[in-house]
Design a protein around this motif. Structure first.
Motif, PDB file in Angstrom:
ATOM      1  N   ASN A  61      40.035  37.279  54.774  1.00 28.33           N
ATOM      2  CA  ASN A  61      39.361  35.996  54.973  1.00 28.33           C
ATOM      3  C   ASN A  61      38.741  35.469  53.690  1.00 28.33           C
ATOM      4  O   ASN A  61      38.009  34.479  53.714  1.00 28.33           O
ATOM      5  CB  ASN A  61      38.270  36.141  56.043  1.00 28.33           C
ATOM      6  N   GLU A  62      39.027  36.139  52.570  1.00 27.67           N
ATOM      7  CA  GLU A  62      38.431  35.739  51.309  1.00 27.67           C
ATOM      8  C   GLU A  62      39.081  34.465  50.771  1.00 27.67           C
ATOM      9  O   GLU A  62      40.256  34.201  50.997  1.00 27.67           O
ATOM     10  CB  GLU A  62      38.570  36.856  50.273  1.00 27.67           C
ATOM     11  N   ASN A  63      38.271  33.694  50.045  1.00 26.83           N
ATOM     12  CA  ASN A  63      38.754  32.476  49.425  1.00 26.83           C
ATOM     13  C   ASN A  63      39.775  32.796  48.331  1.00 26.83           C
ATOM     14  O   ASN A  63      39.572  33.702  47.533  1.00 26.83           O
ATOM     15  CB  ASN A  63      37.552  31.721  48.832  1.00 26.83           C
ATOM     16  N   ALA A  64      40.873  32.031  48.300  1.00 24.08           N
ATOM     17  CA  ALA A  64      41.931  32.279  47.320  1.00 24.08           C
ATOM     18  C   ALA A  64      41.429  32.132  45.887  1.00 24.08           C
ATOM     19  O   ALA A  64      41.851  32.862  44.992  1.00 24.08           O
ATOM     20  CB  ALA A  64      43.103  31.327  47.560  1.00 24.08           C
ATOM     21  N   ASP A  65      40.518  31.182  45.676  1.00 16.49           N
ATOM     22  CA  ASP A  65      39.956  30.991  44.330  1.00 16.49           C
ATOM     23  C   ASP A  65      39.233  32.249  43.863  1.00 16.49           C
ATOM     24  O   ASP A  65      39.374  32.677  42.715  1.00 16.49           O
ATOM     25  CB  ASP A  65      38.967  29.814  44.319  1.00 16.49           C
ATOM     26  N   ASP A  66      38.447  32.851  44.768  1.00 18.28           N
ATOM     27  CA  ASP A  66      37.691  34.057  44.416  1.00 18.28           C
ATOM     28  C   ASP A  66      38.645  35.203  44.071  1.00 18.28           C
ATOM     29  O   ASP A  66      38.451  35.911  43.076  1.00 18.28           O
ATOM     30  CB  ASP A  66      36.774  34.476  45.566  1.00 18.28           C
ATOM     31  N   LEU A  67      39.656  35.388  44.912  1.00 20.26           N
ATOM     32  CA  LEU A  67      40.599  36.479  44.670  1.00 20.26           C
ATOM     33  C   LEU A  67      41.384  36.265  43.379  1.00 20.26           C
ATOM     34  O   LEU A  67      41.679  37.222  42.656  1.00 20.26           O
ATOM     35  CB  LEU A  67      41.568  36.621  45.846  1.00 20.26           C
ATOM     36  N   PHE A  68      41.710  35.006  43.098  1.00 19.50           N
ATOM     37  CA  PHE A  68      42.449  34.698  41.868  1.00 19.50           C
ATOM     38  C   PHE A  68      41.595  35.045  40.642  1.00 19.50           C
ATOM     39  O   PHE A  68      42.090  35.633  39.676  1.00 19.50           O
ATOM     40  CB  PHE A  68      42.841  33.226  41.842  1.00 19.50           C
ATOM     41  N   GLN A  69      40.321  34.699  40.694  1.00 19.41           N
ATOM     42  CA  GLN A  69      39.425  35.021  39.583  1.00 19.41           C
ATOM     43  C   GLN A  69      39.288  36.530  39.395  1.00 19.41           C
ATOM     44  O   GLN A  69      39.333  37.027  38.266  1.00 19.41           O
ATOM     45  CB  GLN A  69      38.043  34.401  39.827  1.00 19.41           C
ATOM     46  N   ILE A  70      39.147  37.246  40.510  1.00 15.16           N
ATOM     47  CA  ILE A  70      39.035  38.702  40.433  1.00 15.16           C
ATOM     48  C   ILE A  70      40.331  39.306  39.899  1.00 15.16           C
ATOM     49  O   ILE A  70      40.322  40.230  39.078  1.00 15.16           O
ATOM     50  CB  ILE A  70      38.709  39.300  41.821  1.00 15.16           C
ATOM     51  N   GLY A  71      41.459  38.765  40.360  1.00 15.28           N
ATOM     52  CA  GLY A  71      42.752  39.239  39.869  1.00 15.28           C
ATOM     53  C   GLY A  71      42.898  39.015  38.371  1.00 15.28           C
ATOM     54  O   GLY A  71      43.468  39.856  37.662  1.00 15.28           O
ATOM     55  N   CYS A  72      42.366  37.896  37.876  1.00 17.34           N
ATOM     56  CA  CYS A  72      42.413  37.609  36.431  1.00 17.34           C
ATOM     57  C   CYS A  72      41.598  38.639  35.642  1.00 17.34           C
ATOM     58  O   CYS A  72      41.974  39.011  34.521  1.00 17.34           O
ATOM     59  CB  CYS A  72      41.896  36.205  36.149  1.00 17.34           C
ATOM     60  N   ILE A  73      40.492  39.098  36.218  1.00 14.85           N
ATOM     61  CA  ILE A  73      39.702  40.150  35.569  1.00 14.85           C
ATOM     62  C   ILE A  73      40.541  41.417  35.437  1.00 14.85           C
ATOM     63  O   ILE A  73      40.559  42.078  34.397  1.00 14.85           O
ATOM     64  CB  ILE A  73      38.405  40.438  36.369  1.00 14.85           C
ATOM     65  N   GLY A  74      41.271  41.752  36.519  1.00 18.82           N
ATOM     66  CA  GLY A  74      42.154  42.918  36.475  1.00 18.82           C
ATOM     67  C   GLY A  74      43.246  42.754  35.431  1.00 18.82           C
ATOM     68  O   GLY A  74      43.579  43.708  34.720  1.00 18.82           O
ATOM     69  N   LEU A  75      43.780  41.533  35.325  1.00 12.55           N
ATOM     70  CA  LEU A  75      44.817  41.251  34.324  1.00 12.55           C
ATOM     71  C   LEU A  75      44.275  41.456  32.914  1.00 12.55           C
ATOM     72  O   LEU A  75      44.927  42.090  32.070  1.00 12.55           O
ATOM     73  CB  LEU A  75      45.320  39.823  34.493  1.00 12.55           C
ATOM     74  N   ILE A  76      43.095  40.934  32.645  1.00 10.79           N
ATOM     75  CA  ILE A  76      42.488  41.060  31.314  1.00 10.79           C
ATOM     76  C   ILE A  76      42.213  42.526  30.978  1.00 10.79           C
ATOM     77  O   ILE A  76      42.453  42.983  29.856  1.00 10.79           O
ATOM     78  CB  ILE A  76      41.192  40.219  31.235  1.00 10.79           C
ATOM     79  N   LYS A  77      41.728  43.282  31.963  1.00  9.93           N
ATOM     80  CA  LYS A  77      41.496  44.712  31.746  1.00  9.93           C
ATOM     81  C   LYS A  77      42.806  45.422  31.420  1.00  9.93           C
ATOM     82  O   LYS A  77      42.849  46.316  30.561  1.00  9.93           O
ATOM     83  CB  LYS A  77      40.861  45.345  32.997  1.00  9.93           C
ATOM     84  N   ALA A  78      43.872  45.025  32.121  1.00  6.45           N
ATOM     85  CA  ALA A  78      45.174  45.639  31.871  1.00  6.45           C
ATOM     86  C   ALA A  78      45.662  45.337  30.454  1.00  6.45           C
ATOM     87  O   ALA A  78      46.189  46.219  29.764  1.00  6.45           O
ATOM     88  CB  ALA A  78      46.197  45.127  32.899  1.00  6.45           C
ATOM     89  N   ILE A  79      45.470  44.098  30.019  1.00  6.03           N
ATOM     90  CA  ILE A  79      45.875  43.716  28.662  1.00  6.03           C
ATOM     91  C   ILE A  79      45.087  44.520  27.623  1.00  6.03           C
ATOM     92  O   ILE A  79      45.648  45.027  26.648  1.00  6.03           O
ATOM     93  CB  ILE A  79      45.666  42.198  28.441  1.00  6.03           C
ATOM     94  N   ASP A  80      43.785  44.648  27.838  1.00  7.74           N
ATOM     95  CA  ASP A  80      42.932  45.350  26.879  1.00  7.74           C
ATOM     96  C   ASP A  80      43.222  46.845  26.825  1.00  7.74           C
ATOM     97  O   ASP A  80      43.039  47.482  25.780  1.00  7.74           O
ATOM     98  CB  ASP A  80      41.454  45.126  27.224  1.00  7.74           C
ATOM     99  N   ASN A  81      43.675  47.404  27.938  1.00  8.68           N
ATOM    100  CA  ASN A  81      43.870  48.860  28.002  1.00  8.68           C
ATOM    101  C   ASN A  81      45.324  49.305  27.877  1.00  8.68           C
ATOM    102  O   ASN A  81      45.596  50.501  27.785  1.00  8.68           O
ATOM    103  CB  ASN A  81      43.297  49.416  29.322  1.00  8.68           C
ATOM    104  N   PHE A  82      46.252  48.345  27.861  1.00  4.93           N
ATOM    105  CA  PHE A  82      47.670  48.704  27.840  1.00  4.93           C
ATOM    106  C   PHE A  82      48.048  49.367  26.518  1.00  4.93           C
ATOM    107  O   PHE A  82      47.734  48.879  25.439  1.00  4.93           O
ATOM    108  CB  PHE A  82      48.518  47.455  28.061  1.00  4.93           C
ATOM    109  N   ASP A  83      48.747  50.496  26.640  1.00  4.96           N
ATOM    110  CA  ASP A  83      49.218  51.236  25.471  1.00  4.96           C
ATOM    111  C   ASP A  83      50.674  50.853  25.212  1.00  4.96           C
ATOM    112  O   ASP A  83      51.567  51.206  25.974  1.00  4.96           O
ATOM    113  CB  ASP A  83      49.089  52.748  25.733  1.00  4.96           C
ATOM    114  N   THR A  84      50.911  50.115  24.124  1.00  7.06           N
ATOM    115  CA  THR A  84      52.265  49.627  23.833  1.00  7.06           C
ATOM    116  C   THR A  84      53.233  50.755  23.476  1.00  7.06           C
ATOM    117  O   THR A  84      54.444  50.548  23.467  1.00  7.06           O
ATOM    118  CB  THR A  84      52.233  48.611  22.673  1.00  7.06           C
ATOM    119  N   SER A  85      52.706  51.938  23.194  1.00 11.74           N
ATOM    120  CA  SER A  85      53.592  53.064  22.861  1.00 11.74           C
ATOM    121  C   SER A  85      54.212  53.681  24.107  1.00 11.74           C
ATOM    122  O   SER A  85      55.185  54.438  24.029  1.00 11.74           O
ATOM    123  CB  SER A  85      52.827  54.147  22.084  1.00 11.74           C
TER     124      SER A  85
END
Length: 258
Positions: A61-85
Motif C-alpha cells: 500500500n506504499e506510495n510509488a514515489d516513496d518506493l522509487f526514492q528508496i529504490g534510488c538510495i539502493g541504486l546509489i549504494k550499489a554504485i558506490d560499493n560495486f567492485d568492477t573487478s
C-alpha cells in the motif's frame, strides 16, 4: 500502488534514458575515478532498473514515489560499493541491493512494530555478516556471527525472524528460460506422506497414463514430500524443468480425472 503513472518523483518514466553496454562500462570507469558528472549520468541511466524492482512491490500500500526514492538510495549504494573487478554485471549486483533497501523501508514502516532492541540486534548481525563476507569471502556461520557481536545465537535468530516481512507463496524467486518458480515451489508437501489417498484407484490410473519421468516426479513430490530442488538433484535436471514437467503432468491427470 499506482505504477501505471507516467511521472514518479518528478521523473517521467516514459523518458528515462537507456544506456548501451559500452556506455555503461565507460561511465562506470569514470565514476570509479571520481567523475561526479559521469556518476549522475550513470544513476539516471539505471533508473529503469529501480522502476522494474519496485514493480515487484505493487501489492503493497506504499506510495510509488516513496518506493522509487528508496529504490534510488539502493541504486546509489550499489554504485558506490560495486567492485568492477568482479566478473558480474552491475545489474546483477544492484537488484538485490535495491530490493534490500525497499524491504528495509517496508519493514521499518510496517504496522507490526518491532522493538528497538530487536532491530539493533538484527542490524548488528547483518553488519557482522557483511564484514565477514568482505574479509573472508565466504558465508559466516551463526556461531561466528554470535561470537563477533557477543550476542547469543538464539537472540540473533529471534531478532532476524522478527524483522522478516511476510512473503506471498506466489512470490517469484527464480526464472529460467521463461519458466517462473515461486516460493510455493520450494516447499515440501509433508501432509501427503500419510498415504491416505495413494490407494485411490482413479489416481493410480491417472498416474499410469504419465510418462515414466513425469510419474517419478509426481511420486517424489506428492507421495514422498520432496521439494522441487531435491527432485531436480535426484534425477539430474534443473528445478525449472522439474516445475515444467510437474505442471504438465498435473494437467494431464486433471484432464483424466475430470
Amino acid at each position: 500502488m499506482a505504477l501505471h503513472k507516467v511521472e514518479i518523483c518528478g521523473v517521467s518514466t516514459a523518458k528515462l534514458p537507456v544506456l548501451s553496454d559500452e556506455e555503461k562500462q565507460t561511465l562506470l570507469e569514470k565514476v570509479k575515478a571520481g567523475d561526479q558528472e559521469a556518476r549522475e549520468t550513470y544513476i539516471k541511466g539505471n533508473l529503469r532498473l529501480v522502476l522494474s524492482v519496485i514493480r515487484r512491490f505493487s501489492g503493497s500500500n506504499e506510495n510509488a514515489d516513496d518506493l522509487f526514492q528508496i529504490g534510488c538510495i539502493g541504486l546509489i549504494k550499489a554504485i558506490d560499493n560495486f567492485d568492477t573487478s568482479l566478473q558480474v554485471k552491475f545489474s546483477t549486483y544492484a537488484v538485490p541491493m535495491i530490493i534490500g533497501e525497499v524491504r528495509r523501508y517496508l519493514r521499518d514502516n510496517n504496522s507490526v512494530r518491532v522493538s528497538r532492541s530487536l532491530k539493533d540486534t538484527a542490524y548488528k548481525a547483518i553488519s557482522a555478516r557483511e564484514r565477514y563476507m568482505k574479509t573472508k569471502q565466504k558465508e559466516p556461520s551463526l556461531d561466528e556471527i554470535a561470537q563477533e557481536i557477543g550476542i547469543s545465537q538464539e537472540d540473533i535468530v529471534y531478532a532476524l525472524d522478527a524483522m522478516q516481512s511476510p512473503m506471498s507463496l506466489y512470490e517469484p524467486v527464480y526464472t529460467e528460460g521463461g519458466d517462473v518458480l515461486y516460493v510455493m515451489d520450494q516447499i515440501s508437501d509433508r501432509k501427503n506422506k500419510e498415504e491416505n489417498w495413494i490407494e485411490d484407484i482413479s489416481l493410480r490410473e491417472a498416474m499410469e497414463r504419465l510418462e515414466q519421468r513425469e510419474k517419478h516426479i509426481i511420486s517424489l513430490r506428492f507421495f514422498e514430500g520432496r521439494t522441487q530442488t531435491e527432485v531436480a538433484r535426484e534425477i539430474g535436471i534443473s528445478q525449472a524443468q522439474v516445475s515444467r514437467l510437474e505442471k504438465h503432468a498435473l494437467g494431464h491427470m486433471r484432464q483424466y480425472l475430470s
